[in-house]
Design a protein around this motif. Structure first.
Motif, short mmCIF file in Angstrom:
data_model
loop_
_atom_site.label_atom_id
_atom_site.label_comp_id
_atom_site.label_asym_id
_atom_site.label_seq_id
_atom_site.Cartn_x
_atom_site.Cartn_y
_atom_site.Cartn_z
N GLY A 59 0.96 -1.13 0.09
CA GLY A 59 -0.05 0.04 -0.07
C GLY A 59 0.89 1.26 -0.13
N ILE A 60 1.95 1.23 0.70
CA ILE A 60 2.73 2.29 0.85
C ILE A 60 3.46 2.66 -0.64
N GLY A 84 2.58 13.71 -9.84
CA GLY A 84 3.62 15.05 -9.71
C GLY A 84 3.39 15.68 -8.54
N LYS A 85 3.15 14.63 -7.44
CA LYS A 85 3.27 15.28 -6.08
C LYS A 85 4.51 14.71 -5.44
N PRO A 86 4.97 15.40 -4.31
CA PRO A 86 6.03 14.64 -3.47
C PRO A 86 5.40 13.50 -3.10
N ALA A 87 6.50 12.31 -3.39
CA ALA A 87 6.01 10.84 -2.89
C ALA A 87 5.56 10.72 -1.45
N TRP A 88 6.23 11.21 -0.73
CA TRP A 88 5.88 10.93 0.87
C TRP A 88 5.06 12.11 1.57
N GLU A 89 3.98 11.82 2.01
CA GLU A 89 3.32 12.69 3.01
C GLU A 89 2.45 11.83 3.73
N THR A 90 2.86 12.03 5.19
CA THR A 90 2.36 10.82 6.11
C THR A 90 0.91 10.69 6.07
#
Ligand SMILES: [Cu+2]
Lengths: 72, 188, 632
Positions: free
Chosen positions: C23-24, C35-41
């Protein structure tokens, strides 16, 4: 086999009738929305009629309390 | 201890039907809550910019798909296997068309008309169409499974619970739209 | 190793971890593609948690039969044969309602202990003014977790009793949908894990109600809380479908609705609330999550939303929810009382219908939680009256119990003691209710410890004491062994004294203005001593539960063998051997009379169908000495 055919013809006829009913109510619904200033209540009534047609004739809700019809 | 259960005592079909109706009843409440939310937050107001032709077109597609779903069930109930397949396929096509119309078209167009999911009317519009589209998607998947099982000859006039269940679910999704369409596109 | 892998629970956990990882990865890929930053908690962990839960279920084997159906195979009936040791079944996806009932009950008790530890943390901090052990944030998380985990525990406890007993009491082979039944149990463990995972992501400081706007901002832990509750609700709804269908469609021949055991009525009424109400908390939480993740401002006035709307939707479930807990609990009281006083249940029909009455009226009272919100006076008055109305069907039950006990010969064994404990605490909870229902009084008492005391008394009287009574009472049925009567009595007295001390301190501090959900209080208020007494009471309750756990485990291993019908009950489940093996009722019995005719001469409840074979065919449920007793 003949009776199955007859049953099918009858079911299909019900289907077309309900389909026609839904078509008519949808047209009515559209004109209510276009024509009336406060269409909320009439629209709710028409929606209930449409839902009733589907729930009763397409979903056979009566099967829940009459066990004879539509058993397979 | 005996492991044999006398199944004759229980009407399996009636049990299945009741269970499905209870599920549908419960599920319907989610939509009712969103409907209430829509009126609680925005009264009967709605933006004039909504694509009315698209809304009406989607409604017609879904109602017609309910008719074909009904015909599919009626066909297998009277032993017409090819009628079942034909009508199932039509229902799946109409359902997919509806999905494309909502998610692919309406959702792309709405933000340009000022209807965004984050605020105002868009909150109700996107949550209601979104949850409904999710149910349409599951309905299409269910119908696909039934379709392939039907092609393998899994159903006959005496055993078509799988068809009946998928079709009932499909009608339910349609009934939801019967209320959502006027609430989203028509009230004033 | 192979044995370990044969345990569905272990497989589920391993699959769950793998599914979370997938899932992560999946979410990060999609985010990069957009086109978004890969990680956002927040979004990544949320999708991962959903993936993990589904993978857990797949690992347990919950989807196996549906998968078979979808790929065109015949799934057939759930199997009745099992290989390997019997205990392995309890850790696997098993469709036998007796296994599922035990699974539910054990999980419920585990969660109850976990939530109890949260309460101990709070009581420790409150024992003295000033902050000694935890930060206010930790206190809030402990408080929220205590609340929601207890609620989960109670839901599972109700499902445990209902699952184990319904088919046995109704004379059915199993529940109506055994596979769905097993699925609804197995959704609960990952849901509980999610609730506790919230601690790893900053906890949640909203309390179990999760009100926005606070709930819509801040730590990611809140999302785990919302998601965990959502899955618990899902489990609860699926369970309700089974309870209602089984009750309506699988009763033994001759068992009309008004010949059902009264416990079944309690479960049946509660199941309707579960089926309908649960969608409201689920959807309200879903809306908050949508607000958090996608910025959809349902409850944000700046965006056209309304925070009060959340409270309406939330309480529309969360008030009736207490009846989900209490109705089966009160059902246990009405079920056991006639057995221990050897008299018919007074006003059976009224008691049965009062359950439905409570379930109905319960849906009309939700805004009594919102008297300080500033609703119109007309609305407040309406909800004040409807709330008072609840006292009527509840009173029917109470008077029925009193009348049932009147002139009876009470046997003070452990289950009966717990029933008496339930009367005491439910009365305390019930009598403090009308005060809180009155708008002006509530505006003073709102969010004080008085409310906490009222609520805990209704929960202990309506659920915890009856639940423990039920566990003692049916322990011989489930295990075939007797528990220790002496330890059971010690458990009861410690618990009752501890509990009354604890909630007594709540009532008193609450009346004098002690706010709830606060880690500290001003020493000049003079609450130190009374809070200390409350804390000692709380620890006493927990200690008594340890005695209970010891009693259960020791009796399971080394308890005396239980007689066939240790309570001389007339109910159906005691006609079967203890423990019940295989299909519960392969052939349904025939019901010919009323279940609670204790002491009525020659009253017969049930005849076993001759096709059932063997030695039980001629039995009836009238214990031999019963007729004598009636002539007394
Ligand atoms: Cu309430």
């Amino acid at each position: 086999m003949n009776t199955l055919e007859q049953l099918r013809a009858k079911k299909m006829r019900v289907g077309w009738l309900v389909g026609a009913g839904l078509a008519v109510t949808t047209v009515v619904e559209y004109y209510i929305a276009v024509g009336l200033a406060r269409p909320l209540v009439p629209l709710a009534i028409v929606a209930l009629i449409k839902a009733w047609l589907i729930v009763v004739y397409f979903m056979h809700i009566k099967q829940l309390w009459t066990s004879e019809e539509g058993g397979h | 201890m005996s492991t044999h259960v006398s199944h004759a005592t229980y009407d399996r079909l009636a049990i299945n039907r009741l269970g499905l109706w209870l599920f549908i009843f419960s599920d319907a409440l989610i939509f009712a809550i969103l409907l209430i939310t829509r009126f609680a937050l925005f009264g009967t107001s709605r933006p004039e910019e909504l694509n009315q032709a698209l809304g009406l077109g989607l409604t017609v597609i879904l109602l017609v798909s309910s008719l074909t779903a009904y015909r599919a069930e009626a066909a297998i109930a009277t032993g017409d296997r090819s009628g079942l397949l034909r009508n199932l396929l039509l229902t799946i096509i109409f359902g997919t068309l509806f999905l494309v119309g909502v998610v692919g078209w309406e959702w792309r167009e709405a933000p340009h008309l000022g209807i965004v999911p984050q605020e105002g009317y868009g909150i109700a519009f996107f949550s209601m169409t979104g949850l409904h589209a999710f149910h349409v998607l599951t309905g299409v998947l269910l119908l696909l499974i039934v379709f392939f099982n039907a092609r393998r000859g899994a159903y006959g006039p005496d055993n078509y619970w799988g068809v009946e269940a998928a079709v009932k679910y499909w009608h339910f999704v349609d009934v939801v739209w019967v209320f959502f369409y006027p609430a989203l596109y028509l009230v004033r | 190793m192979r044995l370990l892998w044969s345990l569905g629970l272990i497989r589920g956990l391993v699959w769950g971890i793998v599914g979370t990882a997938i899932g992560i990865g999946f979410t990060m890929l999609v985010r990069m593609a957009l086109g978004k930053p890969a990680w956002e908690t927040a979004p990544v962990t949320f999708v991962a948690a959903v993936f993990g839960t589904l993978a857990f279920l797949a690992g347990v084997g919950a989807f196996a039969d549906w998968w078979r159906w979808a790929s065109g195979e015949e799934a057939g009936d759930p199997p009745h044969h099992h290989e390997g040791p019997e205990w392995v079944r309890y850790f696997n996806f098993d469709t036998d309602h007796k296994i599922i009932g035990v699974q539910y009950t054990i999980t419920s008790l585990v969660l109850m202990f976990a939530a109890g530890i949260m309460a101990l943390i709070m009581r420790l901090e409150l024992a003295q003014s000033g902050l000694q052990f935890v930060t206010p944030e930790q206190f809030n998380s402990a408080m929220g977790l205590h609340g929601i985990v207890m609620i989960g525990s109670i839901l599972l406890g109700v499902a445990g009793m209902a699952n184990y007993l319904l088919p046995l009491m109704l004379g059915a082979p199993d529940m109506a949908f055994p596979r769905l039944n097993a699925l609804s149990f197995w959704v609960a463990p990952p849901a509980a894990i999610l609730l506790f995972l919230s601690l790893a992501f900053g906890g949640f400081d909203t309390g179990w109600t999760g009100y926005p706007p606070l709930g819509a901002v801040g730590a990611t832990g809140k999302q785990f809380f919302y998601l965990g509750v959502f899955f618990l609700g899902f489990s609860s709804i699926l369970g309700a479908i089974n309870f209602i269908t089984t009750t309506l469609k699988m009763r033994a021949p001759g068992m009309s609705m008004f010949r059902m055991p009264i416990f079944v009525w309690g479960v049946f009424a509660a199941a309707w609330i579960q089926l309908t109400g649960t969608q409201f908390i689920g959807t309200s939480f879903l809306m908050v999550v949508l607000e958090r993740l996608l910025g959809m401002g349902f409850f944000d006035p700046e965006k056209g939303g309304d925070p009060v709307l959340f409270q309406h939707i939330f309480w529309f479930y969360s008030h009736p929810a207490v009846y989900i807990f209490v109705l089966p609990g009160l059902g246990v009281i009405s079920e056991l009382l006639p057995v221990f006083v050897r008299k018919p249940l007074f006003g059976y029909k009224w008691v049965a219908l009062s359950s439905m009455g409570i379930a109905t009226v319960g849906f009309l009272v939700w805004a009594h939680h919102m008297f300080t919100v500033g609703l119109p006076n007309e609305a407040n008055t309406f909800f004040m009256f409807t709330t008072m109305l609840v006292a009527v069907p509840t009173g029917v039950k109470f008077f029925s119990w009193v009348a049932t006990m009147w002139g009876g010969k009470i046997e003070f064994r452990t289950p009966m003691l717990f029933l008496l404990g339930a009367f005491v605490t439910f009365l305390l909870g019930g009598l403090t209710g009308p005060f809180l229902a009155v708008v002006p009084v509530d505006q003073y008492l709102h969010d004080t410890y008085f409310v906490v005391g009222h609520f805990h008394n209704t929960m202990f009287g309506g659920f915890v004491f009856p639940f423990l009574a039920a566990i003692y009472y049916w322990f011989p049925k489930v295990t075939g062994r007797m528990y220790s009567e002496r330890l059971g009595k010690v458990h009861f007295w410690l618990m009752l004294v501890g509990f009354v001390a604890q909630t007594g301190s709540m009532f008193q501090t609450g009346l004098f203005g002690m706010r709830r959900r606060i880690a500290d209080y001003d020493p000049s208020l003079g609450f130190d001593t009374i809070h200390l007494i409350g804390s000692i009471g709380g620890y006493l309750v927990f200690f008594s539960m340890l005695i209970f756990a010891y009693n259960m485990i020791r009796s399971l291993v080394a308890g005396e063998k239980a007689p066939a019908n240790p309570w001389n009950s007339r109910s159906l489940e005691w006609l079967l051997p203890s423990p019940v093996k295989g299909v519960s009722w392969p052939t349904p019995p025939v019901v010919v009379g009323h279940p609670y005719d204790y002491g009525v001469p020659n009253a017969t409840f049930v005849r076993l169908a001759p096709a059932g074979g063997s030695d039980r065919s001629s039995q009836t449920t009238t214990p031999a000495h019963e007729t004598k007793e009636a002539n007394r």
